[in-house]
Design a protein around this motif. Structure first.
Motif, PDB file in Angstrom:
ATOM      1  N   ALA A 265      15.119 -18.252   4.397  1.00 42.02           N
ATOM      2  CA  ALA A 265      13.875 -17.486   4.534  1.00 42.02           C
ATOM      3  C   ALA A 265      12.682 -18.262   3.987  1.00 42.02           C
ATOM      4  O   ALA A 265      11.609 -18.275   4.587  1.00 42.02           O
ATOM      5  N   LEU A 266      12.881 -18.929   2.840  1.00 44.49           N
ATOM      6  CA  LEU A 266      11.745 -19.564   2.164  1.00 44.49           C
ATOM      7  C   LEU A 266      11.012 -20.610   3.008  1.00 44.49           C
ATOM      8  O   LEU A 266       9.781 -20.595   3.060  1.00 44.49           O
ATOM      9  N   PRO A 267      11.733 -21.530   3.690  1.00 44.79           N
ATOM     10  CA  PRO A 267      10.967 -22.512   4.477  1.00 44.79           C
ATOM     11  C   PRO A 267      10.114 -21.837   5.547  1.00 44.79           C
ATOM     12  O   PRO A 267       9.038 -22.339   5.883  1.00 44.79           O
ATOM     13  N   GLY A 268      10.593 -20.701   6.045  1.00 45.54           N
ATOM     14  CA  GLY A 268       9.796 -19.964   7.022  1.00 45.54           C
ATOM     15  C   GLY A 268       8.507 -19.459   6.404  1.00 45.54           C
ATOM     16  O   GLY A 268       7.422 -19.569   6.991  1.00 45.54           O
ATOM     17  N   PHE A 269       8.608 -18.914   5.181  1.00 47.44           N
ATOM     18  CA  PHE A 269       7.396 -18.477   4.472  1.00 47.44           C
ATOM     19  C   PHE A 269       6.452 -19.662   4.286  1.00 47.44           C
ATOM     20  O   PHE A 269       5.237 -19.540   4.411  1.00 47.44           O
ATOM     21  N   GLY A 270       7.053 -20.816   3.959  1.00 45.04           N
ATOM     22  CA  GLY A 270       6.251 -22.007   3.716  1.00 45.04           C
ATOM     23  C   GLY A 270       5.458 -22.400   4.944  1.00 45.04           C
ATOM     24  O   GLY A 270       4.267 -22.698   4.867  1.00 45.04           O
ATOM     25  N   ILE A 271       6.114 -22.384   6.108  1.00 47.15           N
ATOM     26  CA  ILE A 271       5.415 -22.763   7.332  1.00 47.15           C
ATOM     27  C   ILE A 271       4.316 -21.749   7.632  1.00 47.15           C
ATOM     28  O   ILE A 271       3.199 -22.115   8.006  1.00 47.15           O
ATOM     29  N   ALA A 272       4.620 -20.465   7.422  1.00 49.98           N
ATOM     30  CA  ALA A 272       3.600 -19.438   7.662  1.00 49.98           C
ATOM     31  C   ALA A 272       2.384 -19.702   6.775  1.00 49.98           C
ATOM     32  O   ALA A 272       1.239 -19.692   7.242  1.00 49.98           O
ATOM     33  N   GLY A 273       2.632 -19.949   5.474  1.00 46.64           N
ATOM     34  CA  GLY A 273       1.526 -20.182   4.564  1.00 46.64           C
ATOM     35  C   GLY A 273       0.761 -21.452   4.877  1.00 46.64           C
ATOM     36  O   GLY A 273      -0.443 -21.544   4.670  1.00 46.64           O
ATOM     37  N   GLU A 274       1.463 -22.451   5.403  1.00 43.54           N
ATOM     38  CA  GLU A 274       0.830 -23.730   5.709  1.00 43.54           C
ATOM     39  C   GLU A 274      -0.058 -23.618   6.950  1.00 43.54           C
ATOM     40  O   GLU A 274      -1.144 -24.205   7.004  1.00 43.54           O
TER      41      GLU A 274
ATOM     42  N   ILE B 264      -9.674 -16.325  13.649  1.00 41.96           N
ATOM     43  CA  ILE B 264      -8.313 -16.641  14.053  1.00 41.96           C
ATOM     44  C   ILE B 264      -8.301 -17.370  15.392  1.00 41.96           C
ATOM     45  O   ILE B 264      -8.888 -16.895  16.369  1.00 41.96           O
ATOM     46  N   ARG B 265      -7.649 -18.516  15.437  1.00 43.78           N
ATOM     47  CA  ARG B 265      -7.460 -19.230  16.697  1.00 43.78           C
ATOM     48  C   ARG B 265      -6.056 -18.941  17.199  1.00 43.78           C
ATOM     49  O   ARG B 265      -5.078 -19.268  16.532  1.00 43.78           O
ATOM     50  N   PHE B 266      -5.976 -18.348  18.362  1.00 40.34           N
ATOM     51  CA  PHE B 266      -4.662 -17.937  18.868  1.00 40.34           C
ATOM     52  C   PHE B 266      -3.985 -19.100  19.580  1.00 40.34           C
ATOM     53  O   PHE B 266      -3.758 -19.070  20.782  1.00 40.34           O
ATOM     54  N   GLU B 267      -3.679 -20.133  18.809  1.00 41.76           N
ATOM     55  CA  GLU B 267      -2.918 -21.238  19.379  1.00 41.76           C
ATOM     56  C   GLU B 267      -1.435 -20.894  19.284  1.00 41.76           C
ATOM     57  O   GLU B 267      -1.037 -19.984  18.562  1.00 41.76           O
ATOM     58  N   LEU B 268      -0.619 -21.685  19.984  1.00 42.47           N
ATOM     59  CA  LEU B 268       0.818 -21.385  20.029  1.00 42.47           C
ATOM     60  C   LEU B 268       1.470 -21.279  18.653  1.00 42.47           C
ATOM     61  O   LEU B 268       2.176 -20.302  18.382  1.00 42.47           O
ATOM     62  N   PRO B 269       1.255 -22.256  17.748  1.00 42.76           N
ATOM     63  CA  PRO B 269       1.922 -22.119  16.443  1.00 42.76           C
ATOM     64  C   PRO B 269       1.510 -20.834  15.729  1.00 42.76           C
ATOM     65  O   PRO B 269       2.329 -20.183  15.091  1.00 42.76           O
ATOM     66  N   MET B 270       0.236 -20.456  15.878  1.00 41.50           N
ATOM     67  CA  MET B 270      -0.254 -19.242  15.222  1.00 41.50           C
ATOM     68  C   MET B 270       0.449 -18.005  15.773  1.00 41.50           C
ATOM     69  O   MET B 270       0.768 -17.076  15.026  1.00 41.50           O
ATOM     70  N   LEU B 271       0.697 -17.990  17.086  1.00 42.98           N
ATOM     71  CA  LEU B 271       1.379 -16.836  17.669  1.00 42.98           C
ATOM     72  C   LEU B 271       2.755 -16.670  17.039  1.00 42.98           C
ATOM     73  O   LEU B 271       3.172 -15.551  16.700  1.00 42.98           O
TER      74      LEU B 271
ATOM     75  N   LEU C   6      12.982 -17.123  10.253  1.00 40.32           N
ATOM     76  CA  LEU C   6      13.165 -18.578  10.184  1.00 40.32           C
ATOM     77  C   LEU C   6      13.009 -19.267  11.534  1.00 40.32           C
ATOM     78  O   LEU C   6      12.325 -20.277  11.651  1.00 40.32           O
ATOM     79  N   LEU C   7      13.643 -18.706  12.568  1.00 37.42           N
ATOM     80  CA  LEU C   7      13.620 -19.402  13.856  1.00 37.42           C
ATOM     81  C   LEU C   7      12.211 -19.386  14.456  1.00 37.42           C
ATOM     82  O   LEU C   7      11.770 -20.367  15.058  1.00 37.42           O
ATOM     83  N   PHE C   8      11.504 -18.270  14.266  1.00 39.70           N
ATOM     84  CA  PHE C   8      10.122 -18.234  14.756  1.00 39.70           C
ATOM     85  C   PHE C   8       9.273 -19.234  13.973  1.00 39.70           C
ATOM     86  O   PHE C   8       8.403 -19.895  14.541  1.00 39.70           O
ATOM     87  N   ALA C   9       9.547 -19.356  12.661  1.00 40.27           N
ATOM     88  CA  ALA C   9       8.807 -20.338  11.868  1.00 40.27           C
ATOM     89  C   ALA C   9       9.115 -21.746  12.332  1.00 40.27           C
ATOM     90  O   ALA C   9       8.232 -22.598  12.413  1.00 40.27           O
ATOM     91  N   PHE C  10      10.390 -21.997  12.662  1.00 43.14           N
ATOM     92  CA  PHE C  10      10.777 -23.321  13.144  1.00 43.14           C
ATOM     93  C   PHE C  10      10.035 -23.649  14.432  1.00 43.14           C
ATOM     94  O   PHE C  10       9.525 -24.757  14.616  1.00 43.14           O
ATOM     95  N   MET C  11       9.955 -22.647  15.328  1.00 41.22           N
ATOM     96  CA  MET C  11       9.236 -22.869  16.583  1.00 41.22           C
ATOM     97  C   MET C  11       7.752 -23.123  16.301  1.00 41.22           C
ATOM     98  O   MET C  11       7.136 -24.006  16.910  1.00 41.22           O
ATOM     99  N   ALA C  12       7.195 -22.340  15.369  1.00 44.85           N
ATOM    100  CA  ALA C  12       5.792 -22.569  14.998  1.00 44.85           C
ATOM    101  C   ALA C  12       5.626 -23.995  14.503  1.00 44.85           C
ATOM    102  O   ALA C  12       4.703 -24.713  14.910  1.00 44.85           O
TER     103      ALA C  12
END
Lengths: 327, 655
Positions: B359-368, B443-450, B496-502
């Protein structure tokens, strides 16, 4: 609406708007849930235990709904009003954007209070509901009045139950690959593949297994207890009205795990006693071949196929299940 | 070499590849030569097979006649040794053992790994963290695709409660293999590819602390993949990914692959975590104080702590199981003085930190990513790192909530209910940070943001249902059913998987120099998001209505919901094909060159040249300020690169 987002900072009370919508939606959501959904939430109200489990679920859900709505409303609002097309020049930056003590502290206080309330409420419910139908192992910490006494009496063959006696009724649940059977120590220890319970009675399920771990899940009774080999796992339920229920194994126990289920029913006390005494008499010849009633059993090498090694320990102190075969 | 020394080493001219520093031209030993006659994937396969055969012969030689099941001809000692020797052969074949073995014989520096700088480096034991990162991308995608195919098989079987597409033993193999593969994959899905690739770049380092260990962890990961997959030809294992003990002891030879697979992959996890922690603590650029470390790096640090501290327990648990199955010890056998609860305790003592590893790396990507696409500073930066550390710490004190109905120490239940619910406080911090950053943003609705926004939506449902599971009275109904299954798919897949895709959509332009196609990406996102929810939300209801996990049949009145979930799952599976199509399309069919900094990020990783030189930074940057000062008038540049014309130094950061 659209030009409001271009106002200078502080003039549009975004949070106040959101809070208003949130309060209204949460109240509507909770009321609708309580009226239309809550009464039908599993596991239903067949037993006192199940009813209490259902109430706990509903209280949790009524607390969860505002949390869900809160985040959803905030997200929708943010995505609608603060997209780069509508909000091209964010109005504030710098320290104010990076941190806000008031928000942070109030967020932490609210979540902490909620969490501590939930834990306190859960603990209270667990104690009051005598373990809430969950398996408590051989030494139940949250036993109902008379529960522990009935356990001891059952082992000594002295447990009794009769209509109107208000005694706790001990029943043994034996899981094996891939079926459940039930022994009734208050009726001579006969074993049956049917699970019949009397109404308005506190039942103590003593769950054990002959081979691998199973889980005795009497869905409508609000009971779930793992069946471990050589462990007596006790779970309590208080039956109310007659009705039927389904028993499923809810711990993966091998290839036929999916078809390990049967049905049981709660009958009136008189009907139960009649069924129990009739079955006891009809099964007397078979019961004589069973091992003496014990909390746990070890299967024989050629028994249920659950032994781990080809040779069985001849000095085992535990009853060997299935060793006495009719010749 | 201290960091300040390293900073002063200016790299000039063409940079040779070695992470040890520029060296003169030297003769390559045969192991590093380009071409087939060297150590590469092929030699790894050949030596792996030879090792397997030798191990099998040796095991049979040691223990012939000791069949695990009488007259079966199956000998667990032979199987175990075969797999062990196979793993060693694989590692030796790829070249992972050259350096330690040379050291063992006192040949210091004789075996110096000199990566060949062409495409073959991706099929070798290469020490460059960027190569390892890309190897991991392919590795985890392969892993994920295998597990996903098995998931499709599960949903096919559950289309109908009475017509069966698989025999029950085949079905249970599929379920077990799906769970185990996915769990193993998920431990590395972000730490492996994105962690290895971007952590050194984001902290301004030229390398990971231990490049050999880094490469080793990847090749162990691939070995683990093959070991766990070998369970299928061995007849599978019937225990699910949890491998509960009496069933584990009873199971056939496929169980060895499970136990050894977890042990092997466990070594890789420990090494990867250790390496990341050391790198982050010791290799930060000057000026990068703990309050200037990017949130993603914080999340990897917290994850690394869990990987290092929790995984040894899994390793020990697997080892005990292997000993039970081979030399007939009795760690988990009640009749002989062991205890089946021991496995449950060891497994979940690892298993619960494990779910936060996911879970944590996903939070990290979201925060980044949030500040980049919100064009404003991250809200409550300190709270976010505190949240991650809090989650990591608390995760060691909750494992018995998996054993609420198992019959052990009932008096501990209120304690574990409390600790489990306490974890929602630091998890809530992540939401505070996320929601606070969105506040009046641009907010810029780019793919990673989605994908990041979808993570917040999905993880909320996963988190709230987690509170239901932690409440003991409610747990009686939902434990072991589809409710819990849906809960953890919402957190791991939805989070996690959505964060990985982001992360992939965000960073692939940097890794490959090519943009992912936006149109196909949007189709992928919407299919994945909508049908993920349509697949797993009904499963909450299915679970509440009484369907236990891992069953091949169910009550007929649940067929409607199950069919709905199955058909949604097939479309969800299709969305991954769209992703793979996008990958192939954007990378090879119609590549579009990525701008130097397509998302206008302030992050250090975007301020190097593309393709990234082997040295990452010509000069080690000096960090001047906080990492997320977007849209701030007069904010100083994040880093000082020493020269004005350093690549990236003119990155636009305003608005």
């Amino acid at each position: 609406m659209s030009n409001q987002s271009t106002n200078s900072a502080g003039q549009v009370h975004h949070l106040r708007r959101m809070a208003t919508v949130w309060v209204i939606v949460s109240i509507i959501g909770d009321v609708l849930f309580s009226i239309f959904v809550a009464p039908h939430v599993p596991p239903g109200r067949l037993t006192e235990t199940a009813a209490k489990d259902q109430t706990d679920f509903n209280i949790l859900f009524e607390m969860a709904l505002p949390v869900l709505f809160g985040v959803w409303i905030y997200l929708s609002y943010a995505l609608y009003f603060w997209g780069d097309k509508r909000n091209p020049n964010p109005a504030f930056s710098g320290d104010a954007a990076r941190t806000n003590m008031k928000t942070q502290v109030s967020w932490m206080v609210v979540t902490t209070v909620t969490v501590l309330f939930l834990a306190g409420f859960g603990t209270w419910a667990l104690i009051v509901d005598h373990g809430s139908g969950g398996g408590q192992g051989p030494n139940p910490a949250f036993a109902p009045a008379g529960g522990l006494k009935a356990e001891t009496a059952a082992l000594l063959g002295k447990a009794t139950w009769a209509p109107g006696s208000n005694n706790v009724l001990p029943i043994q649940v034996i899981g094996q690959q891939w079926k459940f059977t039930y022994r009734y120590p208050t009726f001579g220890g006969f074993e049956s593949s049917q699970l019949i319970l009397p109404a308005d009675t506190t039942v103590a399920f003593n769950v054990t297994s002959l081979d691998v771990i199973h889980s005795f899940w009497a869905y409508q009774l609000g009971v779930k207890a793992d069946a471990n080999p050589q462990v007596n796992d006790v779970a309590y339920t208080e039956t109310k009205n007659p009705g039927s229920f389904i028993v499923r194994c809810s711990e993966l126990c091998g290839i036929w795990h999916g078809s390990m289920f049967n049905n049981g029913s709660v009958e009136s006390q008189a009907a139960f006693e009649q069924w129990a005494t009739t079955t006891e008499a009809a099964n007397a010849a078979n019961t004589a071949l069973l091992p003496a009633f014990a909390w746990t059993y070890v299967p024989s090498a050629n028994g249920a196929g659950g032994s781990y090694y080809p040779t069985n320990d001849p000095f085992s102190a535990v009853e060997t299940y299935g060793s006495k075969q009719p010749s | 070499m201290t960091i300040s020394d390293e900073r002063s080493t200016e790299v000039r001219g063409p940079v040779s590849g070695s992470p040890r520093g520029p060296q003169g031209p030297r003769k390559l030993s045969w192991t590093q030569r380009p071409g087939l006659l060297s150590q590469n994937l092929l030699t790894a396969i050949v030596l792996g097979v030879i090792g397997y055969l030798i191990g099998h012969w040796f095991g049979n030689y040691l223990s012939s006649g000791y069949d695990y099941i009488a007259n079966s001809g199956q000998n667990n000692i032979a199987n175990t040794l075969a797999l062990c020797f196979g793993v060693v052969g694989w590692l030796g074949g790829i070249g992972a053992l050259n350096y330690p073995v040379a050291k063992l014989f006192g040949h210091d520096g004789l075996v110096e790994d000199e990566p060949v700088d062409n495409w073959t480096k991706y099929f070798r034991y290469t020490l460059d963290h960027k190569v390892v990162g890309l190897q991991y991308v392919v590795g985890v995608l392969l892993f994920m695709f295998t597990g996903g195919l098995l998931a499709m098989a599960i949903r096919t079987e559950l289309l109908n409660p009475t017509t069966h597409y698989f025999a029950p033993d085949v079905y249970i193999k599929i379920v077990s293999e799906h769970g185990t593969i996915m769990m193993m994959m998920a431990t590395s899905i972000i730490v492996g590819p994105l962690g290895n690739y971007f952590v050194p770049l984001m902290i301004g380092s030229r390398r990971m602390a231990f490049p050999r260990i880094e490469a080793l962890s990847f090749w162990i990961f691939t070995a683990g993949y093959m070991v766990i997959f070998s369970a299928l030809p061995y007849g599978g294992f019937p225990t699910g990914w949890t491998g509960y003990a009496p069933l584990q002891t009873q199971a056939g030879p496929g169980m060895v692959s499970y136990l050894l697979g977890f042990a092997v992959i466990g070594i890789g996890m420990i090494l990867a975590g250790f390496n990341q922690a050391v790198t982050i603590i010791n290799y930060r650029a000057p000026g990068m104080t703990w309050s200037r470390v990017p949130v993603f790096v914080w999340s990897i640090l917290a994850t690394a702590a869990l990987l290092t501290l929790a995984t040894p327990v899994l390793f020990a648990g697997g080892l005990f199981g292997l000993l039970d199955k081979t030399v007939q010890t009795a760690f988990y056998v009640n009749e002989h003085g062991g205890n089946a609860y021991l496995w449950q305790n060891l497994f979940w003592f690892f298993g619960h930190p494990e779910v936060y590893i996911m879970a944590l790396p996903g939070f990290g990507i979201a925060g980044e990513l949030l500040p980049v696409f919100c064009r404003r500073p991250l809200f409550a930066y300190r709270v976010s790192s505190a949240g991650m550390i809090g989650v990591a710490l608390l995760s060691f004190f909750v494992w018995q909530h998996h054993l609420f109905q198992s019959g052990i120490n009932p008096d501990m239940r209120p304690l574990f209910m409390l600790t489990t619910e306490l974890i929602s406080i630091p998890t809530g911090f992540i939401y505070l940070v996320g929601m606070g950053t969105l506040y009046r943003a641009k907010i810029r609705f780019e793919l990673p943001m989605l994908f990041v926004l979808a993570l917040f939506f999905n993880f909320l449902i996963g988190g709230v249902t987690g509170v239901f599971l932690s409440d003991v009275p409610v747990n009686v109904t939902v434990h072991g059913g589809f409710f819990v299954l849906s809960h953890f798919h919402y957190t791991i897949m939805g989070g996690l998987l959505f964060a990985f895709m982001a992360g992939l959509y965000y960073w692939l332009p940097k890794m490959t120099g090519k943009m992912m196609n936006k149109k196909i990406g949007k189709v992928h996102f919407w299919l994945m998001f909508v049908f993920f929810n349509l697949t797993f939300f009904p499963m909450f209801i299915i679970g509440l209505l009484g369907q236990p996990r891992r069953v091949f049949t169910y009550a007929t009145n649940l067929q409607g919901l199950n069919d709905f979930a199955s058909i949604s799952a097939f479309i969800l599976g299709f969305s991954f094909l769209v992703f793979f199509y996008n990958l192939v399309y954007s990378m090879w069919i119609k590549p579009e060159v990525a701008p130097a900094n397509p998302w206008e990020s302030l992050g250090l990783e975007w301020q190097t040249a593309t393709p990234i030189p082997a040295y990452n930074f010509e000069r080690i940057p000096v960090i001047m300020t906080d990492p997320y000062r977007y849209s701030e008038e007069g904010a100083p540049a994040y880093a000082d690169f020493g020269t004005k014309d350093a690549p990236g130094s003119s990155t636009p950061t305003m608005a």
